[in-house]
Design a protein around this motif. Structure first.
Motif, short mmCIF file in Angstrom:
data_model
loop_
_atom_site.label_atom_id
_atom_site.label_comp_id
_atom_site.label_asym_id
_atom_site.label_seq_id
_atom_site.Cartn_x
_atom_site.Cartn_y
_atom_site.Cartn_z
N ALA A 58 28.10 36.29 42.18
CA ALA A 58 28.83 35.45 41.24
C ALA A 58 28.71 35.95 39.81
CB ALA A 58 28.34 34.00 41.34
N ALA A 59 27.54 36.50 39.46
CA ALA A 59 27.34 36.98 38.08
C ALA A 59 28.28 38.12 37.73
CB ALA A 59 25.89 37.41 37.90
N ASP A 60 28.75 38.88 38.74
CA ASP A 60 29.64 40.02 38.47
C ASP A 60 31.03 39.58 38.04
OD1 ASP A 60 27.67 41.82 39.09
OD2 ASP A 60 28.44 42.32 41.09
N ASP A 63 33.62 36.38 34.21
CA ASP A 63 34.74 36.37 33.25
C ASP A 63 36.09 36.59 33.92
OD1 ASP A 63 32.91 36.05 31.15
OD2 ASP A 63 32.55 38.22 31.06
N ALA A 64 36.14 36.57 35.22
CA ALA A 64 37.39 36.86 35.92
C ALA A 64 38.38 35.71 35.79
CB ALA A 64 37.12 37.14 37.39
N ASP A 65 39.65 36.05 35.52
CA ASP A 65 40.75 35.08 35.59
C ASP A 65 42.03 35.83 35.90
OD1 ASP A 65 41.73 36.17 33.17
OD2 ASP A 65 40.66 34.68 31.98
N THR A 67 44.55 36.68 34.16
CA THR A 67 45.03 37.67 33.17
C THR A 67 44.07 38.83 33.00
OG1 THR A 67 44.04 36.37 31.37
CG2 THR A 67 46.35 35.92 31.93
N THR A 68 42.80 38.60 33.22
CA THR A 68 41.80 39.68 33.08
C THR A 68 40.93 39.73 34.34
OG1 THR A 68 40.29 38.14 31.95
CG2 THR A 68 41.73 39.52 30.57
N PRO A 69 41.49 40.25 35.44
CA PRO A 69 40.71 40.32 36.69
C PRO A 69 39.55 41.29 36.56
CG PRO A 69 42.78 41.51 36.92
CD PRO A 69 42.86 40.83 35.59
N ILE A 70 38.55 41.06 37.38
CA ILE A 70 37.39 41.93 37.47
C ILE A 70 37.57 42.82 38.71
CG2 ILE A 70 34.89 42.06 37.80
CD1 ILE A 70 35.64 40.98 35.09
N THR A 71 37.37 44.12 38.52
CA THR A 71 37.54 45.06 39.64
C THR A 71 36.18 45.36 40.27
OG1 THR A 71 39.47 46.06 38.60
CG2 THR A 71 38.35 47.34 40.29
N LEU A 72 36.15 45.23 41.62
CA LEU A 72 34.94 45.52 42.39
C LEU A 72 35.26 46.59 43.43
CD1 LEU A 72 33.65 41.88 43.07
CD2 LEU A 72 32.95 43.43 41.22
N ALA A 127 36.87 33.36 38.69
CA ALA A 127 35.41 33.27 38.74
C ALA A 127 34.99 32.14 39.69
CB ALA A 127 34.85 33.01 37.35
N VAL A 128 33.87 32.34 40.37
CA VAL A 128 33.32 31.28 41.24
C VAL A 128 31.83 31.17 40.98
CG1 VAL A 128 35.07 31.57 43.05
CG2 VAL A 128 32.93 32.88 43.17
N PRO A 129 31.26 29.99 41.10
CA PRO A 129 29.81 29.84 40.93
C PRO A 129 29.08 30.31 42.17
CG PRO A 129 30.77 27.71 41.47
CD PRO A 129 31.92 28.67 41.33
#
Length: 407
Positions: A58-60, A63-65, A67-72, A127-129
């Protein structure tokens, strides 16, 4: 004559729960637990996903949403029955399907609808907790938990629960064995040729059916004719049973032989008349070591006697309380004053405009009308000397439903 309450108390005091036996889980439906069911494992046995999606840290993705996705980076896959063997590190994710164990290192699941995969690259748009869509180990129950209590009547849902707990065998009370004996020259089996003065025998078949619905094993001994030799010989077939139920021959007429014939063969009689209608001629005792419940010959008194006396006997023998609670309903038609005997009136049960149950007695309450007993939803219980009652008044009812096959 004794009251219904006294008769029931004297009858039930003669019975207790039968010994326990071990049965396979598929055979336990409708049986009564003699021992509690305890979980043999923890369920679920591991952290598992509740959704199809991606296992993440979850910490990774704080800030994901959209408009600004997080790439894994995708490093593997987990499905039900097939765990991912590695560990999810920073910036990594594992494709996961419902029921699969959560991979080591991951602490949350992102639904697939909130992601976009392209080869080994996965963009997370929400983002998810920690803990989102994760079922913790032991969420349902843990090894050693008592899941089903002693004395519980096993339902289909209980069978499923015991299976989940990895319990393949259950300790249950033995099913009562009930011998049923009809008497009388005037009756013949369904389908047999009828003589000019004969009628079809229904009591024994109805009693056997009731025994089956209440978890017992019925042994239909057949029809004893109106002579001492026939009655004695056929009653001997009850040896080894937990109860002998006779129908007919319990009154004091010239051809009512049950009392006299079995009395000559060791019948110890407790009582033989009850202040009730229909069905005054009810006897109870013991013959040859087997308890005897003697019911009338008319079919409606036999059915009502079985509901009031046979059904609670079967419940006690299986470790259950003797009765389900009576209920109340509004009266759907006026009633005349009652006499000195407790009355059990056949009635239909509907729902009134106010949502309350309404019990409406059949206009004719003849003790030979089997059709009315079959059509009845309940019995209206009227105490001795009950005054006249108007429609809308509250009455006590006994619902005519319920058995071992409750869902």
């Amino acid at each position: 004559m004794i009251s219904v309450a006294e008769a029931r108390a004297r009858i039930l005091s003669a019975f207790s729960a039968l010994p326990a036996e071990t049965v396979a889980l598929p055979d336990a439906l409708g049986r009564v637990l003699a021992e509690a069911v305890v979980a043999r494992l923890t369920q679920p046995p591991f952290q598992a996903t509740a959704m199809d999606g991606w296992a993440v840290r979850a910490a990774d993705i704080d800030d994901a949403d959209a408009t600004t996705p997080i790439t894994l980076r995708r490093i593997g896959e987990a499905s039900a029955g097939h765990a991912f063997a590695g560990t999810v590190g920073s910036g990594e994710t594992v494709r996961i399907f419902t029921g699969a164990p959560l991979p080591a290192g991951a602490d949350a699941v992102v639904m697939q609808e909130d992601t976009e995969a392209d080869g080994d690259t996965v963009r997370i748009r929400r983002a998810v907790p920690a803990g989102r869509f994760v079922r913790p180990a032991g969420l349902d129950f843990s090894a050693g938990d008592e899941l089903l209590t002693k004395g519980r009547l096993i339902t289909a849902r209980d069978v499923a629960l015991a299976a989940c707990a990895n319990v393949p065998w259950l300790r249950v009370h033995r099913r009562p064995r009930v011998a049923v004996l009809a008497t009388g020259d005037e009756i013949a089996l369904p389908g047999e040729p009828l003589g000019p003065s004969q009628i079809v025998s229904s009591n024994a078949l109805g009693l056997c059916a009731l025994v089956a619905t209440q978890g017992g094993i019925a042994h239909n001994l057949g029809i004893a004719r109106d002579n001492a030799e026939s009655l004695a010989a056929m009653a001997a077939g009850a040896a080894g049973c937990d109860l002998l139920v006779t129908t007919g021959g319990a009154s004091q007429g010239d051809y009512d032989l049950v009392h006299g014939v079995l009395g000559d063969r060791g019948l110890s009689l407790d009582f033989y008349t009850i202040a009730m209608k229909p069905g005054k001629a009810v006897m109870f005792g013991r013959v040859g070591g087997v308890p005897l419940l003697g019911l009338p010959g008319n079919p409606v008194p036999t059915g009502i006697g079985a509901i009031l006396f046979l059904k609670p006997i079967l419940r006690v023998l299986q470790g259950l309380p003797p009765d389900e609670a009576t209920r109340t309903a509004k009266l759907g038609a006026p009633l005349k004053p009652n006499d000195a005997r407790e009355d059990y009136m056949r009635a239909t049960l509907t729902v009134g405009e106010d949502g309350d149950p309404v019990a409406t007695p059949f206009p004719r309450q003849d003790s030979a009308m089997v059709s009315r007993l079959a059509q009845a939803d309940c019995l209206i219980l009227r105490p001795p000397h009950a005054p006249a009652a108007e429609a809308g008044e509250t009455v006590t009812i006994i619902p005519l439903s319920g058995g071992v096959l409750s869902l």
